[in-house]
Enzyme design. Structure first.
Site, PDB file in Angstrom:
ATOM      1  N   ASP A 242     -50.653  19.483  17.552  1.00  0.00           N
ATOM      2  CA  ASP A 242     -50.314  20.282  16.375  1.00  0.00           C
ATOM      3  C   ASP A 242     -48.822  20.602  16.381  1.00  0.00           C
ATOM      4  O   ASP A 242     -48.381  21.543  17.040  1.00  0.00           O
ATOM      5  CB  ASP A 242     -51.151  21.573  16.372  1.00  0.00           C
ATOM      6  CG  ASP A 242     -50.809  22.470  15.196  1.00  0.00           C
ATOM      7  OD1 ASP A 242     -50.142  21.998  14.250  1.00  0.00           O
ATOM      8  OD2 ASP A 242     -51.225  23.658  15.221  1.00  0.00           O
TER       9      ASP A 242
ATOM     10  N   ARG B  36     -58.045  25.372  10.074  1.00  0.00           N
ATOM     11  CA  ARG B  36     -59.051  25.869   9.121  1.00  0.00           C
ATOM     12  C   ARG B  36     -59.355  24.831   8.041  1.00  0.00           C
ATOM     13  O   ARG B  36     -60.450  24.834   7.473  1.00  0.00           O
ATOM     14  CB  ARG B  36     -58.582  27.207   8.523  1.00  0.00           C
ATOM     15  CG  ARG B  36     -57.374  27.116   7.625  1.00  0.00           C
ATOM     16  CD  ARG B  36     -56.716  28.467   7.389  1.00  0.00           C
ATOM     17  NE  ARG B  36     -55.972  28.929   8.572  1.00  0.00           N
ATOM     18  CZ  ARG B  36     -55.345  30.097   8.650  1.00  0.00           C
ATOM     19  NH1 ARG B  36     -55.365  30.943   7.631  1.00  0.00           N
ATOM     20  NH2 ARG B  36     -54.689  30.431   9.750  1.00  0.00           N
TER      21      ARG B  36
ATOM     22  N   LYS C 201     -62.708  22.470  16.970  1.00  0.00           N
ATOM     23  CA  LYS C 201     -61.409  22.049  16.433  1.00  0.00           C
ATOM     24  C   LYS C 201     -60.853  20.961  17.331  1.00  0.00           C
ATOM     25  O   LYS C 201     -60.844  21.094  18.555  1.00  0.00           O
ATOM     26  CB  LYS C 201     -60.450  23.241  16.358  1.00  0.00           C
ATOM     27  CG  LYS C 201     -59.026  22.853  15.913  1.00  0.00           C
ATOM     28  CD  LYS C 201     -58.119  24.066  15.693  1.00  0.00           C
ATOM     29  CE  LYS C 201     -56.682  23.630  15.411  1.00  0.00           C
ATOM     30  NZ  LYS C 201     -55.764  24.774  15.174  1.00  0.00           N
TER      31      LYS C 201
ATOM     32  N   GLU D 151     -53.535  24.392   9.837  1.00  0.00           N
ATOM     33  CA  GLU D 151     -54.263  23.145   9.604  1.00  0.00           C
ATOM     34  C   GLU D 151     -55.687  23.161  10.135  1.00  0.00           C
ATOM     35  O   GLU D 151     -56.564  22.498   9.603  1.00  0.00           O
ATOM     36  CB  GLU D 151     -53.486  21.973  10.229  1.00  0.00           C
ATOM     37  CG  GLU D 151     -53.737  21.721  11.719  1.00  0.00           C
ATOM     38  CD  GLU D 151     -53.322  22.872  12.626  1.00  0.00           C
ATOM     39  OE1 GLU D 151     -52.464  23.661  12.217  1.00  0.00           O
ATOM     40  OE2 GLU D 151     -53.872  22.988  13.739  1.00  0.00           O
TER      41      GLU D 151
ATOM     42  N   ASP E  12     -49.016  24.393   8.918  1.00  0.00           N
ATOM     43  CA  ASP E  12     -49.355  24.752  10.300  1.00  0.00           C
ATOM     44  C   ASP E  12     -50.688  25.514  10.382  1.00  0.00           C
ATOM     45  O   ASP E  12     -51.212  25.729  11.461  1.00  0.00           O
ATOM     46  CB  ASP E  12     -48.228  25.569  10.922  1.00  0.00           C
ATOM     47  CG  ASP E  12     -48.310  25.642  12.438  1.00  0.00           C
ATOM     48  OD1 ASP E  12     -49.087  24.853  13.018  1.00  0.00           O
ATOM     49  OD2 ASP E  12     -47.601  26.468  13.032  1.00  0.00           O
TER      50      ASP E  12
ATOM     51  N   ASP F 152     -54.671  21.826  21.464  1.00  0.00           N
ATOM     52  CA  ASP F 152     -55.278  22.267  20.202  1.00  0.00           C
ATOM     53  C   ASP F 152     -56.615  21.572  19.907  1.00  0.00           C
ATOM     54  O   ASP F 152     -57.155  21.721  18.813  1.00  0.00           O
ATOM     55  CB  ASP F 152     -54.271  22.062  19.057  1.00  0.00           C
ATOM     56  CG  ASP F 152     -54.389  23.122  17.971  1.00  0.00           C
ATOM     57  OD1 ASP F 152     -55.053  24.148  18.214  1.00  0.00           O
ATOM     58  OD2 ASP F 152     -53.815  22.909  16.878  1.00  0.00           O
TER      59      ASP F 152
ATOM     60  N   LYS G 184     -43.358  23.729  13.747  1.00  0.00           N
ATOM     61  CA  LYS G 184     -43.261  24.801  14.732  1.00  0.00           C
ATOM     62  C   LYS G 184     -41.876  24.782  15.396  1.00  0.00           C
ATOM     63  O   LYS G 184     -41.153  23.789  15.319  1.00  0.00           O
ATOM     64  CB  LYS G 184     -44.321  24.587  15.834  1.00  0.00           C
ATOM     65  CG  LYS G 184     -45.757  24.827  15.407  1.00  0.00           C
ATOM     66  CD  LYS G 184     -46.700  24.656  16.580  1.00  0.00           C
ATOM     67  CE  LYS G 184     -48.150  24.820  16.181  1.00  0.00           C
ATOM     68  NZ  LYS G 184     -48.487  26.210  15.797  1.00  0.00           N
TER      69      LYS G 184
HETATM   70  N1  BES Z   1     -53.051  25.756  16.850  1.00  0.00           N
HETATM   71  C1  BES Z   1     -52.408  26.873  16.260  1.00  0.00           C
HETATM   72  C2  BES Z   1     -52.843  28.199  16.884  1.00  0.00           C
HETATM   73  C3  BES Z   1     -52.423  28.428  18.308  1.00  0.00           C
HETATM   74  C4  BES Z   1     -51.265  29.129  18.589  1.00  0.00           C
HETATM   75  C5  BES Z   1     -53.228  28.011  19.351  1.00  0.00           C
HETATM   76  C6  BES Z   1     -50.892  29.353  19.914  1.00  0.00           C
HETATM   77  C7  BES Z   1     -52.848  28.229  20.668  1.00  0.00           C
HETATM   78  C8  BES Z   1     -51.694  28.901  20.954  1.00  0.00           C
HETATM   79  C9  BES Z   1     -52.731  26.927  14.782  1.00  0.00           C
HETATM   80  O1  BES Z   1     -52.922  25.708  14.159  1.00  0.00           O
HETATM   81  C10 BES Z   1     -51.578  27.572  14.105  1.00  0.00           C
HETATM   82  O2  BES Z   1     -50.536  26.984  14.095  1.00  0.00           O
HETATM   83  N2  BES Z   1     -51.788  28.752  13.530  1.00  0.00           N
HETATM   84  C11 BES Z   1     -50.786  29.453  12.870  1.00  0.00           C
HETATM   85  C12 BES Z   1     -51.334  29.951  11.553  1.00  0.00           C
HETATM   86  C13 BES Z   1     -50.291  30.471  10.608  1.00  0.00           C
HETATM   87  C14 BES Z   1     -49.377  29.366  10.160  1.00  0.00           C
HETATM   88  C15 BES Z   1     -51.003  31.091   9.440  1.00  0.00           C
HETATM   89  C16 BES Z   1     -50.351  30.612  13.755  1.00  0.00           C
HETATM   90  O3  BES Z   1     -51.206  31.179  14.454  1.00  0.00           O
HETATM   91  O4  BES Z   1     -49.161  30.905  13.795  1.00  0.00           O
HETATM   92 ZN    ZN Z   2     -53.548  24.169  15.331  1.00  0.00          ZN
HETATM   93 MN    MN Z   3     -51.113  24.879  13.454  1.00  0.00          MN
END
Ligand code: BES
Ligand code: ZN
Ligand code: MN
Length: 524
Positions: free
Chosen positions: A295, A376, A290, A374, A372, A313, A302
């Site tokens: 992000d 995947r 990734k 993103e 968010d 990220d 966020k």
């Molecule tokens: N990059 C984040 C995941 C992340 C969170 C990595 C904290 C490192 C530390 C990812 O893109 C994300 O935002 N995931 C969301 C998914 C949700 C919106 C379904 C999450 O984990 O909140």
């Molecule tokens: Zn992310």
């Molecule tokens: Mn995200």
């Protein structure tokens, strides 16, 4: 890096150094429970050192109640009684299993370097714990060289006062009786592994304003040039041509253009081996990382706190890029390809809207409900691309979900796989590498969570089991390719110094991937 690592067949008692570190297990010093009898030494080398020092080592150990417990140490100035100016006896606790014991060596070496750093030492000698087996000895030497180098890392690019490490020489002391010419190579390998891990750390530690998609691609190009790898880079037009509209949907909110990279190691004279039924499944290993250089969450933005760390990220891509540099040196007899789609996830008037439906490379339609989620989306297209070549296995590394951190904490990465053998292989490799994984399930009953009424899939699956539904989503894009997904969101950084890691990026994944390749080479 800054200092040189060597193996020396020398007696620690007669060895000149600014700093001598002796690693001991718990029980090296025996204290009397009632506190009446004087402490005793149960360690041959410590006994000799104590004698040379006129008994002050044992006295200091007794006063500090040092027995060799993990993360404890006794420090002494030797006042000319030993050729080494300072002595550190470093405890690593009780014997556990071979993998954990070896990780204790990595951590001990990192601690020794930190002590040498604060002492301003130029020459640090580490005495290897007493050993028997020759093959094991080489692995221990690798672990010490690796741990030291990992512990020496500092991201000080932007500090006015850098306090550079004064260390010039790390000497790993092996008794003459165990002389083996291959140990130098073992040490050099540990250094290389650590240097690659530190490269990954630096790519992650750099701020997102510096480590843009373009800068990340440049880093991959530099690795390719150094290691003699092939590299293919596609710009927005190329990505469009490949049909990667999910990737583009993530990238379109940013002013920074997306870039797609394939980095390849191909053995000399390699020809695609045909399977028994004439199918074209190759022996190749595909790695996917990734690569969100930032992000923000996009329009599903966020919180301020949630965004602070989001320059990290791209840790998955950093790991696969760095691992490729070591893999190229190992020269396996099978190809290894690394893929990443680099972009930013930003809100703007051009950004993807929650509710948009996009059909990517594989033809599967996706309702993007939360911009968010993103990672995947990008991975779906890149995995589909990687799987077109029918590799023997594809492994992706991604800082994919906060939910994985909730499930497993910050020290253990989530492992998902559609194949038990590949999962077991990764569990074994990661344990030997000193990186922890825990397998999580891909329950078919949860598929309904990612079904959309208006598209084949949606990109979120609700609050519960978030790491699992993200992995289930990815699984739709790998077809029948043996696949493993590592959710490294937790272990990609540490918020304070821990083990071999200074605060910040850890470079997680590099050492597991390299170990996996080494094991496949042996298994052949
Ligand atoms: N990059 C984040 C995941 C992340 C969170 C990595 C904290 C490192 C530390 C990812 O893109 C994300 O935002 N995931 C969301 C998914 C949700 C919106 C379904 C999450 O984990 O909140
Ligand atoms: Zn992310
Ligand atoms: Mn995200």
């Amino acid at each position: 890096m800054a200092y040189e690592t060597s193996v020396q067949f020398a007696d620690p008692l007669a060895h000149r150094a600014d700093f001598l570190a002796v690693i001991v297990q718990d029980g090296a010093v025996v204290l009397d429970k009632e506190g009446d009898a004087p402490p005793k030494l149960d360690h041959a080398l410590l006994g000799k050192l104590d004698a040379a020092l006129g008994g002050v080592l044992l006295r200091a150990a007794g006063e500090e109640e040092f027995t060799g417990k993990d993360l404890t140490s006794v420090l002494l100035h030797t006042h000319g009684k030993l050729p080494a100016a300072r002595l550190a006896v470093m405890g690593i606790g009780r014997k556990k299993d071979a993998d954990k014991d070896r990780d204790q060596l990595r951590v001990a070496a990192a601690r020794a370097v930190r002590l040498a750093r604060s002492a301003g030492a130029k020459v640090l000698a580490i005495a290897l714990p007493e050993q028997t087996d020759g093959a094991e000895l080489a692995r221990d030497v690798t672990a010490l060289a690796e741990g030291a180098q990992l512990g020496a890392y500092k991201f000080d690019q932007y500090l006015k006062e850098k306090k550079p490490l004064k260390l010039l020489q790390l000497q790993l002391l092996v008794p003459e009786a165990m002389r083996d010419a291959r140990l130098s190579e073992a040490a050099a390998f540990g250094v290389r592994l650590a240097e690659a891990t530190c490269l990954a750390r630096t790519l992650v530690n750099e701020p997102a304003g510096v480590m843009t998609p373009q800068a990340l691609v440049k880093a991959a190009e530099e690795v390719a040039a150094r290691a003699g790898l092939l590299i293919e880079v596609h710009d927005r037009a190329g990505i469009e041509k490949l049909g990667m509209r999910l990737f583009l949907a993530v990238a379109q909110g940013s002013v920074l253009p997306p870039l797609l990279v394939k980095l390849s190691y191909v053995p000399k004279g390699f020809q695609l081996k045909m399977g028994p039924k004439g199918d074209s499944r190759s022996t190749a290993l595909a790695l996917v990382g990734k690569a969100l250089t930032f992000d923000s969450g996009g329009l599903s933005i966020k919180t301020a706190a949630g965004m602070e760390e989001m320059k990290t990220d791209m840790a998955g891509a950093a790991a696969v890029i760095a691992a490729m540099e070591v893999i190229a040196l190992l020269k396996p007899d099978f190809p290894v390809h690394a893929y990443f789609g680099a972009c930013e996830n930003m809100p703007s008037g051009q950004a993807t809207r929650p509710g948009d439906v996009i059909i990517g490379k594989s033809g599967t339609s996706v309702e993007i409900l939360n911009t968010d989620a993103e990672g995947r989306l990008v991975l779906a297209d890149v995995l589909a691309w990687a799987c077109e070549e029918k590799p023997a296995a594809v492994i992706d590394l991604a800082t994919l979900t906060g939910a994985c951190i909730v499930a497993l904490g910050t020290l253990i990465s989530g492992l998902f796989s559609n194949e038990d053998a590949l999962s077991a292989e990764l569990m074994g490799a990661s344990k030997a590498a000193g990186e922890e994984l825990w397998r999580l399930p891909l329950p078919p009953q949860m598929e309904e969570l990612i079904k959309s009424p208006i598209a084949d899939l949606k990109n979120t699956g609700g609050r519960f089991g978030g790491a699992i539904n993200a992995a289930l989503f990815l699984q739709h894009f790998v077809g029948r390719t043996p696949w493993a997904h590592l959710d490294i969101a937790g272990p990609s950084t540490v918020d304070r110094e821990r083990g071999v890691h200074p605060r910040g990026a850890t470079g997680v994944g590099v050492r597991t991937l390299v170990e996996l390749v080494r094991r496949r080479m042996v298994a052949g």
